[in-house]
Scaffold this motif. Structure first.
Motif: not given
Length: 355
Positions: A1-30
């Protein structure tokens, strides 16, 4: 697959979704190979494959069977950052959608949009650009997309968004869950559709938006053009570097000088272009090694000695040291965790199907 980039400025929104899933955000991002220093920085980028890891894990781990619907219905145009504000400041929904289509790579580079007209109605259709992204093939993602469109439409129009029908790519959920769909959407539901879509009155396209602000919209457009230009330039350089590095896995390791030469630029120019993206050559090389190692380690048969050689390490001890730095654990421990997690997810999936 030809890779696409995603602005890191949108990562807080992903963190919120991860938190709503009750995930360890640090472990998930790692796990996804996302550096915490990049979060919220407009000049930095992650790849959609990393976003796939975040979403896929969040969707698999959530205990909410209607997670996508619940997250989507809570959305507001303000959650879409610059694109949401651009749409809100537009004269009409038609103009706002045109801006969404124009700048969508700043928000959802992995999705495509289309308007389909029929009689006195119009359908906003959404389809995944990359079928091999796991999360875009899930029911949860379908719910999230369709519910978000309706929620954003209502917030843009002050609640006056005449939805006639919504369509989903997945099959109908069981009756108790189906009732929640009906309560939120308040319109006929279509399942097993060719694509996710929202059908609404065509007249809504040209109705004035309450937040129309032409001067502010033009200022935002200039800012969005700059961000899109930076994203395009980033993809043109860092992705080419990554491709060169992937091509040489298992061969002689490429130095920054050799990669720069293959791209017809000087070493200094390549390093400067990467610095503009908030990246370093050594970091990109580590990312490629890290991703390849994680993929190989979850294969049933993984030759650790061969993997060490493919990654360009002189011996297994050096590979182990590097992997601990990348992932926070030894390769064997990572492998055991992934197999345990996979087995648990399979049991949860079976349990959900049996309910």
């Amino acid at each position: 697959m030809a890779s696409k980039l995603f602005p890191a400025s949108n990562l807080p929104a992903l963190m919120e979704i991860a938190l709503r899933s009750r995930l360890d955000v640090q472990a998930l991002f790692q796990k996804a190979g996302i550096d915490a220093d990049m979060v919220g920085r407009a000049e930095c980028y992650v790849r959609v494959e990393q976003i796939d890891t975040v979403f896929s894990t969040a969707f698999a781990e959530t205990r909410d069977p209607l997670f996508g619907l619940h997250v989507g219905r809570d959305n507001h145009y303000g959650n879409l950052d610059i694109i949401g504000n651009l749409m809100a400041a537009s004269a009409s929904l038609d103009q706002g959608l045109a801006l969404l289509f124009r700048y969508k790579d700043l928000l959802v580079p992995y999705l495509g949009f289309a308007l389909r007209h029929e009689a006195d109605a119009v359908a906003l259709e959404v389809f995944p650009h990359y079928p091999d992204l796991e999360f875009t093939q899930t029911r949860t993602h379908n719910e999230l997309v369709v519910a978000t469109i309706v929620a954003i439409g209502r917030s843009l129009t002050g609640g006056r968004f005449p939805v006639r029908e919504v369509a989903f790519r997945h099959s109908a959920p069981p009756p108790p869950q189906l009732n929640e769909y009906r309560v939120f959407f308040q319109c006929p539901l279509v399942f097993e559709a060719p694509c996710n879509a929202v059908l609404f009155d065509e007249a809504a396209l040209t109705s004035p938006l309450p937040g129309a602000y032409p001067d502010y919209r033009r200022r935002l457009e200039r800012a969005a053009d700059r961000l899109l230009g930076a994203l395009t330039r980033a993809a043109a350089v860092s992705l080419q570097v990554r491709e060169r590095l992937y091509e040489t896995l298992g061969q002689d390791a490429w130095s920054v000088e050799k990669v720069a030469s293959s791209l017809n630029m000087t070493t200094r120019t390549l390093q400067r272009r990467l610095r503009q993206e908030g990246l370093r050559f050594a970091d990109l090389r580590d990312q490629v090694r890290h991703e390849h190692a994680c993929r190989k380690l979850v294969e049933p048969c993984c030759d650790m000695q061969q993997l060490t050689q493919d990654l360009g390490f002189s011996d297994i001890a050096n590979f182990y040291h590097a992997f601990r730095r990348w992932q926070g654990c030894a390769p064997g421990e990572y492998r055991r965790r992934q197999f345990t997690e996979r087995a648990r997810n399979e049991r949860m999936a079976i349990h959900r199907m049996e309910r």
